[in-house]
Design an enzyme around this catalytic site. Sequence first.
Site, PDB file in Angstrom:
ATOM      1  N   HIS A 139      71.278  33.588  12.038  1.00  0.00           N
ATOM      2  CA  HIS A 139      71.427  35.042  11.947  1.00  0.00           C
ATOM      3  C   HIS A 139      71.161  35.756  13.267  1.00  0.00           C
ATOM      4  O   HIS A 139      71.583  36.894  13.463  1.00  0.00           O
ATOM      5  CB  HIS A 139      70.530  35.610  10.839  1.00  0.00           C
ATOM      6  CG  HIS A 139      69.077  35.661  11.162  1.00  0.00           C
ATOM      7  ND1 HIS A 139      68.224  34.609  10.917  1.00  0.00           N
ATOM      8  CD2 HIS A 139      68.321  36.633  11.720  1.00  0.00           C
ATOM      9  CE1 HIS A 139      67.008  34.935  11.291  1.00  0.00           C
ATOM     10  NE2 HIS A 139      67.029  36.147  11.790  1.00  0.00           N
TER      11      HIS A 139
ATOM     12  N   ARG B  75      66.083  44.412  24.651  1.00  0.00           N
ATOM     13  CA  ARG B  75      65.224  44.395  23.465  1.00  0.00           C
ATOM     14  C   ARG B  75      66.096  44.161  22.239  1.00  0.00           C
ATOM     15  O   ARG B  75      66.891  45.016  21.849  1.00  0.00           O
ATOM     16  CB  ARG B  75      64.465  45.720  23.348  1.00  0.00           C
ATOM     17  CG  ARG B  75      63.641  45.868  22.077  1.00  0.00           C
ATOM     18  CD  ARG B  75      62.441  44.931  22.042  1.00  0.00           C
ATOM     19  NE  ARG B  75      61.416  45.330  22.958  1.00  0.00           N
ATOM     20  CZ  ARG B  75      60.367  46.114  22.641  1.00  0.00           C
ATOM     21  NH1 ARG B  75      60.235  46.559  21.419  1.00  0.00           N
ATOM     22  NH2 ARG B  75      59.475  46.420  23.539  1.00  0.00           N
TER      23      ARG B  75
ATOM     24  N   LYS C 209      53.386  33.341  16.178  1.00  0.00           N
ATOM     25  CA  LYS C 209      52.979  34.146  15.032  1.00  0.00           C
ATOM     26  C   LYS C 209      51.556  34.645  15.227  1.00  0.00           C
ATOM     27  O   LYS C 209      50.782  34.085  16.013  1.00  0.00           O
ATOM     28  CB  LYS C 209      53.080  33.323  13.749  1.00  0.00           C
ATOM     29  CG  LYS C 209      54.504  32.984  13.342  1.00  0.00           C
ATOM     30  CD  LYS C 209      54.527  32.232  12.024  1.00  0.00           C
ATOM     31  CE  LYS C 209      55.948  32.080  11.494  1.00  0.00           C
ATOM     32  NZ  LYS C 209      56.535  33.369  11.091  1.00  0.00           N
TER      33      LYS C 209
ATOM     34  N   ARG D 214      64.141  38.872  29.025  1.00  0.00           N
ATOM     35  CA  ARG D 214      63.621  39.517  30.234  1.00  0.00           C
ATOM     36  C   ARG D 214      64.098  38.737  31.451  1.00  0.00           C
ATOM     37  O   ARG D 214      63.672  37.605  31.695  1.00  0.00           O
ATOM     38  CB  ARG D 214      62.087  39.575  30.180  1.00  0.00           C
ATOM     39  CG  ARG D 214      61.437  40.317  31.343  1.00  0.00           C
ATOM     40  CD  ARG D 214      59.931  40.440  31.112  1.00  0.00           C
ATOM     41  NE  ARG D 214      59.648  41.252  29.930  1.00  0.00           N
ATOM     42  CZ  ARG D 214      59.440  42.570  29.962  1.00  0.00           C
ATOM     43  NH1 ARG D 214      59.481  43.214  31.105  1.00  0.00           N
ATOM     44  NH2 ARG D 214      59.186  43.228  28.849  1.00  0.00           N
TER      45      ARG D 214
ATOM     46  N   ASP E 266      61.444  26.195  13.751  1.00  0.00           N
ATOM     47  CA  ASP E 266      61.729  27.410  13.000  1.00  0.00           C
ATOM     48  C   ASP E 266      62.399  28.478  13.856  1.00  0.00           C
ATOM     49  O   ASP E 266      63.268  29.215  13.375  1.00  0.00           O
ATOM     50  CB  ASP E 266      60.436  27.968  12.400  1.00  0.00           C
ATOM     51  CG  ASP E 266      60.686  28.987  11.303  1.00  0.00           C
ATOM     52  OD1 ASP E 266      61.610  28.775  10.501  1.00  0.00           O
ATOM     53  OD2 ASP E 266      59.956  29.997  11.246  1.00  0.00           O
TER      54      ASP E 266
ATOM     55  N   HIS F 250      67.189  29.824  17.170  1.00  0.00           N
ATOM     56  CA  HIS F 250      67.393  31.213  17.571  1.00  0.00           C
ATOM     57  C   HIS F 250      67.349  31.403  19.085  1.00  0.00           C
ATOM     58  O   HIS F 250      68.275  31.935  19.697  1.00  0.00           O
ATOM     59  CB  HIS F 250      66.336  32.110  16.929  1.00  0.00           C
ATOM     60  CG  HIS F 250      66.363  32.129  15.434  1.00  0.00           C
ATOM     61  ND1 HIS F 250      67.505  31.907  14.701  1.00  0.00           N
ATOM     62  CD2 HIS F 250      65.386  32.355  14.518  1.00  0.00           C
ATOM     63  CE1 HIS F 250      67.236  31.999  13.406  1.00  0.00           C
ATOM     64  NE2 HIS F 250      65.956  32.270  13.279  1.00  0.00           N
TER      65      HIS F 250
ATOM     66  N   ASP G  16      64.626  33.928  -3.015  1.00  0.00           N
ATOM     67  CA  ASP G  16      64.257  35.029  -2.134  1.00  0.00           C
ATOM     68  C   ASP G  16      65.328  35.340  -1.098  1.00  0.00           C
ATOM     69  O   ASP G  16      65.613  36.509  -0.823  1.00  0.00           O
ATOM     70  CB  ASP G  16      62.935  34.719  -1.422  1.00  0.00           C
ATOM     71  CG  ASP G  16      61.728  34.990  -2.306  1.00  0.00           C
ATOM     72  OD1 ASP G  16      61.923  35.566  -3.389  1.00  0.00           O
ATOM     73  OD2 ASP G  16      60.604  34.639  -1.907  1.00  0.00           O
ATOM     74  N   LEU G  17      65.897  34.320  -0.483  1.00  0.00           N
ATOM     75  CA  LEU G  17      66.904  34.560   0.553  1.00  0.00           C
ATOM     76  C   LEU G  17      68.084  35.335  -0.012  1.00  0.00           C
ATOM     77  O   LEU G  17      68.567  36.294   0.608  1.00  0.00           O
ATOM     78  CB  LEU G  17      67.377  33.228   1.152  1.00  0.00           C
ATOM     79  CG  LEU G  17      68.508  33.332   2.183  1.00  0.00           C
ATOM     80  CD1 LEU G  17      68.060  34.129   3.393  1.00  0.00           C
ATOM     81  CD2 LEU G  17      68.981  31.942   2.606  1.00  0.00           C
TER      82      LEU G  17
END
Length: 524
Positions: free
Chosen positions: A221, A403, A369, A379, A278, A283, A50-51
């Site tokens: 990413h 954003r 989630k 912010r 995750d 990230h 899938d990736l």
Amino acid sequence: MPSSSEMSSSSDSLVDSTELKNAPLRIDKDVDSVLDNGCLSIVVLGASGDLAKKKTFPALFHLFKQGFLTTNEVHIFGYARSKITDEDLRDRISSYLSPGEVSTESSESLSKFLKLIKYVSGSYDHEDGFLLLNDEISKHETTKNSQEGTSRRLFYLALPPSVYPSVSKMIRTCCMNQSHLGGWTRIVVEKPFGKDLKSSEELSAQLGELFDEPQIYRIDHYLGKELVQNLLVLRFANRFFLPLWNRDNIANIQIVFREDFGTEGRGGYFDEYGIIRDIIQNHLLQVLCLVAMEKPVSLKPEHIRDEKVKVLQSVVPIKDEDVVLGQYQGYTDDPTVSDNSNTPTFATVVMHIHNERWEGVPFILKAGKALNSKKAEIRVQFKDVPGDIFKCQKQGRNEFVIRLQPSEAMYMKLTVKKPGLNMSTIQSELDLSYSQRYQDVIIPEAYERLILDTVRGDQQHFVRRDELKAAWEIFTPLLHRIDDGEVNPISYKPGSRGPAEADELLSKAGYRQTHGYIWIPPSL
């Protein structure tokens, strides 16, 4: 992406000292000494997963359409265990490359791109398939009449981390640049880079036996997102930010990631990692580094990454009272998730940086989630104005909001006079919305930018080994307490803001929510 259970998870039998000594190893030359127009072979391992279909091949196609990859220099190889043909792989990925109706020009580009793709089938832990792959790459290099020092091989591991060691060993022994052609060999590895400090260090050590650090590109990413890449420019190229960006003026900083859907078919994978591993540990922590770091001495990748490591090393250990975990109702209904799972699908973590610039300023990392909205943003909330003669503090503080997605924008929330005859105040904003300001500009996907950086040899937006270690040192103690059931998630309803206790933690940390004001992305 093929599940890890379909592949060998063996991390043993790495190259022994004798093999390492005798195997032909090409060390990356200085970036400036490697030509950018030589023969380029891009190998996507896990090509049927899938990736690769959803991210890697589309990114390569977009780079091809924009002229960064050309037919006279590049060839793309897919490698996986599936017994399929070149045409089978092309058929599988074509719908992801140009979904819906396409123009004649796009159709021609797609046709040319697909012709560049060749598929090789083989195991991830035996030499036969990789020797065949090497033969195909060598044929391509011979066909392109590569000059000495121009041959380039990029291996993208769109695979589970469990097979990184075995695949890396096969690349090292079978597919390195071994002839007079020279050039370079680089590998791109996807997160997660381990599950805690120990497993991450083991993986780093295994890769370090096989490749030099300049050859390893640990991809996150988020570092390729347009607004994340803008952070250093915003902070260090604008005079009015320099005196404000410190503990004297900033009350708190939030870095937020919200999704309005649950695990959706990824329950088994997600339950093994959870929201902190995750999203937050990689990230959001990477974004924190760019927000909090000092000005580097130059824009060289190592100077920037040095400053990021300094930030991570200054983070104070996380206490349980600075954490609220949540799990949305219905999460364990997924048949791939344990009925008594303690895995958080939501987390708010308040972090503190012990240095001169940020002492006393809470950094609030929040991810979840099945919430009531989908967005990622930074912010920055400023302190109250001293001597508030307009008595407008109840309306809210000044904020600078970036954003990241969707609707890329940055805006400053200000208090201004409400139009009319009365002297009253209102919250408004100075707004830079990318969809309105840059209407003729296509914002590249993160994977496009990062793959191009890999080809160029620019590691600025990739995670260095010591940086990865420092990040795991921050979160491993908390993660082990969660794994051991010492810290438990609170149930929350899907479509909500998450557990009410999270808002209480934000209030305790000093965040003051603005009521009655909502930023609305402009419509064209």
